[in-house]
Design an enzyme around this catalytic site. Sequence first.
Site, PDB file in Angstrom:
ATOM      1  N   ASP A 225      37.632  38.574  47.203  1.00  0.00           N
ATOM      2  CA  ASP A 225      37.454  39.116  45.857  1.00  0.00           C
ATOM      3  C   ASP A 225      38.076  40.501  45.678  1.00  0.00           C
ATOM      4  O   ASP A 225      37.636  41.292  44.842  1.00  0.00           O
ATOM      5  CB  ASP A 225      35.964  39.168  45.484  1.00  0.00           C
ATOM      6  CG  ASP A 225      35.364  37.787  45.339  1.00  0.00           C
ATOM      7  OD1 ASP A 225      36.096  36.867  44.930  1.00  0.00           O
ATOM      8  OD2 ASP A 225      34.175  37.615  45.649  1.00  0.00           O
ATOM      9  N   GLU A 226      39.114  40.810  46.455  1.00  0.00           N
ATOM     10  CA  GLU A 226      39.776  42.103  46.348  1.00  0.00           C
ATOM     11  C   GLU A 226      41.270  41.958  46.077  1.00  0.00           C
ATOM     12  O   GLU A 226      42.037  42.907  46.255  1.00  0.00           O
ATOM     13  CB  GLU A 226      39.543  42.929  47.616  1.00  0.00           C
ATOM     14  CG  GLU A 226      38.077  43.323  47.823  1.00  0.00           C
ATOM     15  CD  GLU A 226      37.884  44.238  49.020  1.00  0.00           C
ATOM     16  OE1 GLU A 226      38.889  44.774  49.525  1.00  0.00           O
ATOM     17  OE2 GLU A 226      36.730  44.412  49.447  1.00  0.00           O
TER      18      GLU A 226
END
Length: 282
Positions: A225-226
């Site tokens: 999720d980055e």
Amino acid sequence: MSTEYVLTLSCPDRPGVVAAVAGLLTARGCNITESQQFGDRDAQRFFMRVQFAATQPEDEIRAAFAALAPEFGMVFQVRDLARRPRVLIMVSKFGHCLNDLLYRVRSGALDIEVVAVVSNHPDLRPLTQSNGIDYHHLPVTAATKARQEAEVLALVEHYQVDLVVLARYMQVLSEELCQKLAGRAINIHHSFLPSFKGAKPYHQAHDRGVKLIGATAHYVTSDLDEGPIIEQEVARVNHSHSPADLVAIGRDVECVALARAVRWHAEQRVLLDGHKTVVFPR
């Protein structure tokens, strides 16, 4: 008869890039219909997106830019806008993003071709097949993860997929799969991460009395999720909203953010800039 193309490029920022691109297109009788550009001063890198009409075939135009590219250190792509990107959607049990994307395709608001849906659960087969789309149920466990992801990649090849969309697919992709789908896989998640990790993030947000909730659409990388952010959407909430209200509002926000990200990627309006993106929306 002319064809509409889109050119995207990035290169070291220096004088003469725009003039060279415009000159090349003009010399070949092309008509520029839209042009956007951005210079990243920190990275000293230049980004450009140009739509143009041409009577020359795509391979000749691509060859012309291939000859120009070394002079400026260009990384470029040329695509016929009439060719709709082929998309594979991955889901688990939550169907709101899948349903929203399929509706936008049916209504003509999203110009992509959804060629298949993959899920680790059977729940969304009726919704998918009612839209005339192949549904592949590929269960996954820790023991079968490598084999399941190999099947996913086989489907990507079989359907000649241009883009994979994780529309609330609740499984973490392996580093190997992330690398193989680099730049062509988009995920959607609630923007509470990393503040509200784990189960029921909207309930955690309600307990903390948040005033703003949102969702983030980003490219998938091995850093969970980055990945580079494409689009974010937010909605204001207050003390009167229940956890169920936040879930409902959050689902709407997720749909909007994901649909925009998919549309912009499909229209080649998103260019990678290291850990960031440059987005040229309409």
